[in-house]
Design a protein around this motif. Structure first.
Motif, PDB file in Angstrom:
ATOM      1  N   MET A 115       0.854  -1.190   0.000  1.00 20.87           N
ATOM      2  CA  MET A 115       0.000   0.000   0.000  1.00 20.87           C
ATOM      3  C   MET A 115       0.891   1.241   0.000  1.00 20.87           C
ATOM      4  SD  MET A 115      -2.756  -1.352   2.832  1.00 20.87           S
ATOM      5  CE  MET A 115      -3.837   0.030   2.612  1.00 20.87           C
ATOM      6  N   GLY A 116       1.470   1.514  -1.164  1.00 24.07           N
ATOM      7  CA  GLY A 116       2.406   2.620  -1.279  1.00 24.07           C
ATOM      8  C   GLY A 116       1.807   3.964  -0.941  1.00 24.07           C
ATOM      9  N   GLN A 117       0.471   4.095  -1.172  1.00 29.71           N
ATOM     10  CA  GLN A 117      -0.151   5.392  -0.958  1.00 29.71           C
ATOM     11  C   GLN A 117      -0.224   5.792   0.515  1.00 29.71           C
ATOM     12  OE1 GLN A 117      -1.509   2.654  -2.020  1.00 29.71           O
ATOM     13  NE2 GLN A 117      -3.730   2.514  -1.733  1.00 29.71           N
ATOM     14  N   PHE A 118       0.071   4.800   1.416  1.00 30.30           N
ATOM     15  CA  PHE A 118       0.011   5.104   2.846  1.00 30.30           C
ATOM     16  C   PHE A 118       1.405   5.292   3.450  1.00 30.30           C
ATOM     17  CE2 PHE A 118      -4.059   2.867   2.301  1.00 30.30           C
ATOM     18  CZ  PHE A 118      -4.906   3.825   2.830  1.00 30.30           C
ATOM     19  N   THR A 119       2.382   5.501   2.603  1.00 33.75           N
ATOM     20  CA  THR A 119       3.759   5.593   3.085  1.00 33.75           C
ATOM     21  C   THR A 119       3.930   6.693   4.137  1.00 33.75           C
ATOM     22  OG1 THR A 119       4.621   4.771   0.981  1.00 33.75           O
ATOM     23  CG2 THR A 119       6.157   5.975   2.404  1.00 33.75           C
ATOM     24  N   LEU A 120       3.424   7.860   3.851  1.00 33.04           N
ATOM     25  CA  LEU A 120       3.597   8.976   4.780  1.00 33.04           C
ATOM     26  C   LEU A 120       2.907   8.708   6.111  1.00 33.04           C
ATOM     27  CD1 LEU A 120       3.132  12.005   2.353  1.00 33.04           C
ATOM     28  CD2 LEU A 120       5.270  11.050   3.265  1.00 33.04           C
ATOM     29  N   LYS A 121       1.717   8.075   6.038  1.00 32.75           N
ATOM     30  CA  LYS A 121       0.995   7.782   7.277  1.00 32.75           C
ATOM     31  C   LYS A 121       1.749   6.767   8.127  1.00 32.75           C
ATOM     32  CE  LYS A 121      -3.581   8.838   5.408  1.00 32.75           C
ATOM     33  NZ  LYS A 121      -4.955   8.338   5.180  1.00 32.75           N
ATOM     34  N   PHE A 122       2.350   5.781   7.486  1.00 30.31           N
ATOM     35  CA  PHE A 122       3.096   4.784   8.235  1.00 30.31           C
ATOM     36  C   PHE A 122       4.389   5.354   8.805  1.00 30.31           C
ATOM     37  CE2 PHE A 122       0.692   1.529   5.682  1.00 30.31           C
ATOM     38  CZ  PHE A 122      -0.024   1.057   6.768  1.00 30.31           C
ATOM     39  N   GLN A 123       4.941   6.339   8.138  1.00 33.04           N
ATOM     40  CA  GLN A 123       6.111   7.007   8.697  1.00 33.04           C
ATOM     41  C   GLN A 123       5.752   7.681  10.022  1.00 33.04           C
ATOM     42  OE1 GLN A 123       7.470   9.595   5.590  1.00 33.04           O
ATOM     43  NE2 GLN A 123       8.654   7.995   4.556  1.00 33.04           N
ATOM     44  N   GLY A 124       4.552   8.278  10.040  1.00 37.93           N
ATOM     45  CA  GLY A 124       4.077   8.864  11.293  1.00 37.93           C
ATOM     46  C   GLY A 124       3.897   7.816  12.373  1.00 37.93           C
ATOM     47  N   LEU A 125       3.437   6.608  11.948  1.00 37.94           N
ATOM     48  CA  LEU A 125       3.263   5.513  12.899  1.00 37.94           C
ATOM     49  C   LEU A 125       4.601   5.058  13.461  1.00 37.94           C
ATOM     50  CD1 LEU A 125       1.408   3.450  14.258  1.00 37.94           C
ATOM     51  CD2 LEU A 125       1.644   2.006  12.232  1.00 37.94           C
ATOM     52  N   GLU A 126       5.615   4.992  12.612  1.00 38.04           N
ATOM     53  CA  GLU A 126       6.942   4.601  13.077  1.00 38.04           C
ATOM     54  C   GLU A 126       7.492   5.602  14.083  1.00 38.04           C
ATOM     55  OE1 GLU A 126       9.061   4.122   9.361  1.00 38.04           O
ATOM     56  OE2 GLU A 126       9.025   1.950   9.621  1.00 38.04           O
ATOM     57  N   GLU A 127       7.188   6.869  13.868  1.00 41.06           N
ATOM     58  CA  GLU A 127       7.634   7.882  14.828  1.00 41.06           C
ATOM     59  C   GLU A 127       6.984   7.659  16.183  1.00 41.06           C
ATOM     60  OE1 GLU A 127       6.766  11.627  13.101  1.00 41.06           O
ATOM     61  OE2 GLU A 127       8.300  11.472  11.530  1.00 41.06           O
ATOM     62  N   ARG A 128       5.713   7.286  16.149  1.00 34.44           N
ATOM     63  CA  ARG A 128       5.020   7.009  17.417  1.00 34.44           C
ATOM     64  C   ARG A 128       5.617   5.782  18.112  1.00 34.44           C
ATOM     65  NH1 ARG A 128       1.219   9.509  14.268  1.00 34.44           N
ATOM     66  NH2 ARG A 128      -0.212  10.926  15.350  1.00 34.44           N
ATOM     67  N   ILE A 129       6.001   4.782  17.323  1.00 28.62           N
ATOM     68  CA  ILE A 129       6.631   3.596  17.900  1.00 28.62           C
ATOM     69  C   ILE A 129       7.958   3.976  18.547  1.00 28.62           C
ATOM     70  CG2 ILE A 129       7.715   1.382  17.313  1.00 28.62           C
ATOM     71  CD1 ILE A 129       5.589   1.020  15.178  1.00 28.62           C
ATOM     72  N   HIS A 130       8.680   4.865  17.908  1.00 24.60           N
ATOM     73  CA  HIS A 130       9.944   5.325  18.484  1.00 24.60           C
ATOM     74  C   HIS A 130       9.707   6.016  19.818  1.00 24.60           C
ATOM     75  CE1 HIS A 130      14.051   6.705  18.667  1.00 24.60           C
ATOM     76  NE2 HIS A 130      13.659   7.965  18.742  1.00 24.60           N
ATOM     77  N   VAL A 131       8.624   6.775  19.889  1.00 28.97           N
ATOM     78  CA  VAL A 131       8.277   7.438  21.146  1.00 28.97           C
ATOM     79  C   VAL A 131       7.991   6.393  22.223  1.00 28.97           C
ATOM     80  CG1 VAL A 131       6.559   8.895  22.293  1.00 28.97           C
ATOM     81  CG2 VAL A 131       7.422   9.528  20.030  1.00 28.97           C
ATOM     82  N   ILE A 132       7.309   5.300  21.824  1.00 32.23           N
ATOM     83  CA  ILE A 132       7.004   4.230  22.773  1.00 32.23           C
ATOM     84  C   ILE A 132       8.289   3.578  23.271  1.00 32.23           C
ATOM     85  CG2 ILE A 132       5.925   1.954  23.010  1.00 32.23           C
ATOM     86  CD1 ILE A 132       3.785   2.866  21.060  1.00 32.23           C
TER      87      ILE A 132
END
Length: 331
Positions: A115-132
């Motif tokens: 799902m390439g179109q969600f790349t930016l959204k998943f990048q935001g998710l990875e940032e949240r995981i880093h916060v966790i």
């Protein structure tokens, strides 16, 4: 390559109807390639073309992607975050949190591929995981800090009891005179006690709360040296029973340092480990717990459960010793 059952054109990648067994390219099937791959193996095997779904035998006209209503709804970031919160609530330890984070990272990587179109959204998710992950490190630091504070609080509570003695096994009776009882105990162990030596004394409920068991007597001495000498004299007497102080029965009377609840639990665990690891000595002095494998081994101070690991690894010396407790003979 096969021919599409609707338009007749050759197709390299297509879907097969489970009802009429014809092949359709994605443009004629009414479903996108990404949508078809999300169905899973079982739902793919049961997929039917629009004609078979409607009950007709003729080939249905080509369905334009986006107009048929068959396209799956896109997954939103809120839905993904909700799943992440659900996963987080199920974990019960830091190690499980780490494993869950790694699993989420793997899922994110797969979703980015399909799902390439969600790349930016998943990048935001990875940032949240880093916060966790950063929060996880902070939780570990806070846990260590809490343990340290609990240990310091226990040490302070124990320090306040350094002048105290706990006497167990003294039968209770109506209108008893506790000072008279302490006076008789002092005379019996050859260490007389006067009122001028005592700050206060009282019976207190035992930790187990058993109604049929005599409440311990807590004696607070004004001098720590008097308290230490009193305990030493009681231990030298070896065995003190109720009849020795003119009370009915032969139940033993125990005189020990007044430990905090936490240190009593630690002492119990230390004594249990003493039996398991064949230690010769476990004792309490100045409200501190000590252990020794045998007269030739080093003394281990037990301040927390971590110190019990030292007992498990202690081997000690093989030795013999004389009748004098201060002389050890190594063999």
């Amino acid at each position: 390559m096969v021919n599409c059952g609707s338009c007749g054109q050759e197709a390299r990648d297509c879907v097969q109807c489970s009802s009429c067994s014809r092949h359709f390219d994605y443009q004629c099937s009414g479903i996108t390639e990404a949508g078809y791959r999300k169905l899973g193996i079982e739902r793919q095997a049961a997929w039917r073309c629009p004609s078979c779904k409607s009950g007709g035998s003729a080939v249905s006209p080509r369905i334009i992607s986006g107009e048929s209503g068959l396209l799956p709804k896109p997954v939103t970031l809120d839905q993904v975050m909700q799943e992440l919160r659900n996963i987080k609530r199920t974990v019960d330890s830091v190690s499980n949190i780490v494993a869950g984070i790694e699993s989420i990272k793997s899922d994110v990587s797969e979703l980015k591929t399909s799902m390439g179109q969600f790349t930016l959204k998943f990048q935001g998710l990875e940032e949240r995981i880093h916060v966790i992950e950063q929060a996880q490190a902070e939780v570990l630091k806070l846990s260590d800090r809490i343990l340290t504070m609990e240990s310091d609080l226990n040490d302070k509570n124990q320090w306040m009891r350094l002048n105290n003695v706990e006497i167990k096994g003294v039968p209770m009776k109506d209108r008893e005179n506790l000072f008279e009882i302490i006076n008789k105990i002092g005379n019996k162990i050859q260490y007389p006690i006067t009122k001028q030596n005592i700050n206060f004394l009282a019976r207190v409920p035992s930790r187990d709360g058993l109604a049929d068991r005599a409440k311990p007597i807590i004696v607070s001495f004004l001098s720590r040296y008097v308290k230490d000498d009193f305990v030493a004299s009681a231990r030298s007497f070896k065995k003190l029973i109720a009849a020795d102080i003119d009370l009915p029965g032969t139940s033993p009377i125990f005189i020990n340092d007044h430990l905090t609840v936490e240190n009593k639990i630690l002492l119990k665990k230390t004594k249990k480990l003493k039996e398991e690891k064949n230690f010769d000595f476990v004792w309490v002095k100045n409200c501190k717990i000590f252990a020794r494998k045998n007269p030739g081994s080093k003394i281990i101070t037990i301040k927390s459960e971590k110190d019990l690991l030292k007992m498990q690894s202690e081997k000690g010396w093989r030795c013999g010793y004389s009748s004098s407790p201060s002389i050890y003979i190594f063999v």
